[in-house]
Design a protein around this motif. Structure first.
Motif, short mmCIF file in Angstrom:
data_model
loop_
_atom_site.label_atom_id
_atom_site.label_comp_id
_atom_site.label_asym_id
_atom_site.label_seq_id
_atom_site.Cartn_x
_atom_site.Cartn_y
_atom_site.Cartn_z
N SER A 205 -33.76 -29.72 61.80
CA SER A 205 -34.89 -30.19 61.33
C SER A 205 -35.29 -31.33 61.69
O SER A 205 -36.97 -31.67 61.48
N LEU A 206 -35.00 -31.94 62.47
CA LEU A 206 -35.41 -33.61 62.97
C LEU A 206 -35.92 -33.02 64.24
O LEU A 206 -37.14 -33.73 64.26
N GLY B 221 -38.88 -30.96 63.99
CA GLY B 221 -40.18 -30.77 63.76
C GLY B 221 -40.27 -31.77 62.47
O GLY B 221 -41.08 -31.46 62.52
N THR B 222 -39.80 -32.25 62.46
CA THR B 222 -39.71 -33.46 61.51
C THR B 222 -40.50 -35.17 62.47
O THR B 222 -40.82 -36.36 61.64
N ALA B 223 -39.18 -35.63 63.14
CA ALA B 223 -39.11 -36.61 63.36
C ALA B 223 -39.56 -36.91 65.27
O ALA B 223 -39.57 -35.76 66.39
N ASP B 224 -40.63 -37.24 65.18
CA ASP B 224 -42.06 -37.52 66.57
C ASP B 224 -40.22 -38.06 67.46
O ASP B 224 -41.60 -37.56 68.97
N ARG C 26 -49.69 -36.34 68.24
CA ARG C 26 -48.63 -36.00 66.40
C ARG C 26 -48.59 -37.26 65.68
O ARG C 26 -48.81 -37.26 63.98
N SER D 230 -39.27 -43.32 63.55
CA SER D 230 -38.72 -42.53 63.58
C SER D 230 -37.73 -42.63 64.48
O SER D 230 -36.75 -41.57 63.91
N SER E 199 -35.31 -43.73 61.99
CA SER E 199 -34.58 -43.35 60.25
C SER E 199 -34.13 -41.96 61.06
O SER E 199 -33.36 -41.59 60.76
N MET E 200 -34.45 -41.14 62.16
CA MET E 200 -33.40 -39.58 62.59
C MET E 200 -31.61 -40.40 63.07
O MET E 200 -30.67 -39.57 62.63
N TRP F 65 -30.39 -40.72 59.91
CA TRP F 65 -29.92 -38.94 58.83
C TRP F 65 -28.41 -38.49 59.92
O TRP F 65 -27.96 -38.33 59.30
#
Length: 289
Positions: A29-30, A32-35, A128, A169, A172-173, A176
């Motif tokens: 999912s990263l 698509g969710t982490a810029d 984005r 971003s 956070s990535m 995770w």
């Protein structure tokens, strides 16, 4: 006790399957969710997906196939593979969390590579995040014909640099990826130890014996203290014997897996290896050693 360990091992293998699925979902999912994933290499994400798939495969096979047969060689192999996967996840966690110390340098290098070779990636990032440039609005901004093209462009026209949002971003990535890999590694290592304990743990209090009268079938001796066994005088209630020796302790013999007295096959004394079937009519005297 062994049944408790075996049940815990099955539960741990199920937890491994779930943990592997979560790891794959997080890593997949990263992008698509982490810029920041747009301009970074994504090697750790791909490694996490691979390790997660291996975790799901090994734990599922161990739980639903070979492990159910308690095959010693397979249990050791499964435990070894789980331990190796745990170490691999520890490496992923160490790399991911270590990179948090150099976020500025990593993102600067990634932005420079994008500016030199992959301008479409930087354009996507600017769109984005709604930003222009890296540290400032004119720092390697796209389009790059003029320094203020991004600011003046009708397509962009943003008034914020990209670095603050990219930095958040990226942190956070990595957190995770690192924390997920760390948790999965802990689950894998605990599961490997449980599988090995099932493999190596003896059948406490049980003795396997073979007799000619039972066609060499294994018989399990009840694990209990000598005082809890029936005395010879009580054998009369089974076969009406009169010639037994009083107060001689006898061990009830059960078929493998039997759980009640209806499955009693015979008795034997502690110092004799000759079992006797109380349901037969062949004599009433229990042989002494």
């Amino acid at each position: 006790m062994q049944s408790v360990v075996r049940t815990a091992a099955y539960a741990a293998l199920g937890a491994c399957t779930v943990a592997g699925a979560v790891q794959v979902a997080v890593a997949a999912s990263l992008p698509g969710t982490a810029d920041a994933a747009v301009i970074t290499s994504g090697a750790l994400s791909r490694a996490s997906i691979v390790f997660g798939c291996f975790t799901i495969s090994v734990s599922s096979i161990a739980q639903f196939a070979a492990f159910g047969k308690l095959d010693v060689a397979w249990n050791r192999t499964a435990a070894t593979v789980l331990a190796v996967l745990a170490l691999a996840n520890l490496v992923v966690a160490a790399v991911a969390l270590n990179e948090l110390a150099d976020v500025d340098g990593i993102l600067d290098g990634a932005w420079q590579r994008g500016y030199d070779w992959y301008p479409a990636q930087l354009r996507e990032v600017q769109t984005r995040i709604a930003c222009c440039g890296f540290r400032t609005m004119i720092d390697r901004a796209i389009p790059r014909l003029r320094r203020d093209d991004c600011i003046q462009s009708r397509e962009f026209g943003y008034r914020t640099p990209c670095f603050p949002a990219l930095s958040e971003s990226y942190r956070s990535m990595q957190q995770w990826l690192g924390n997920t890999a760390l948790v999965v590694a802990g689950i894998l290592m605990c599961t490997a130890l449980l599988v090995l304990s099932v493999d190596q743990r003896p059948m406490d209090g049980y003795e396997q014996v073979e007799t000619d009268s039972m066609a060499a079938e294994p018989i399990t001796v009840w694990p209990a203290s000598p005082s809890s066994y029936p005395r010879a005088a009580s054998l009369a209630q089974y076969d009406g014997g009169d010639d037994v020796v009083a107060n001689q302790p006898f061990v009830p013999l059960l078929l493998e897996g039997a759980d009640d007295e209806s499955a009693i096959l015979g008795f034997r004394t502690f110092d004799s290896h000759t079992p006797r079937d109380p349901r037969s009519d062949a004599g009433t005297t229990t042989p002494r050693p």
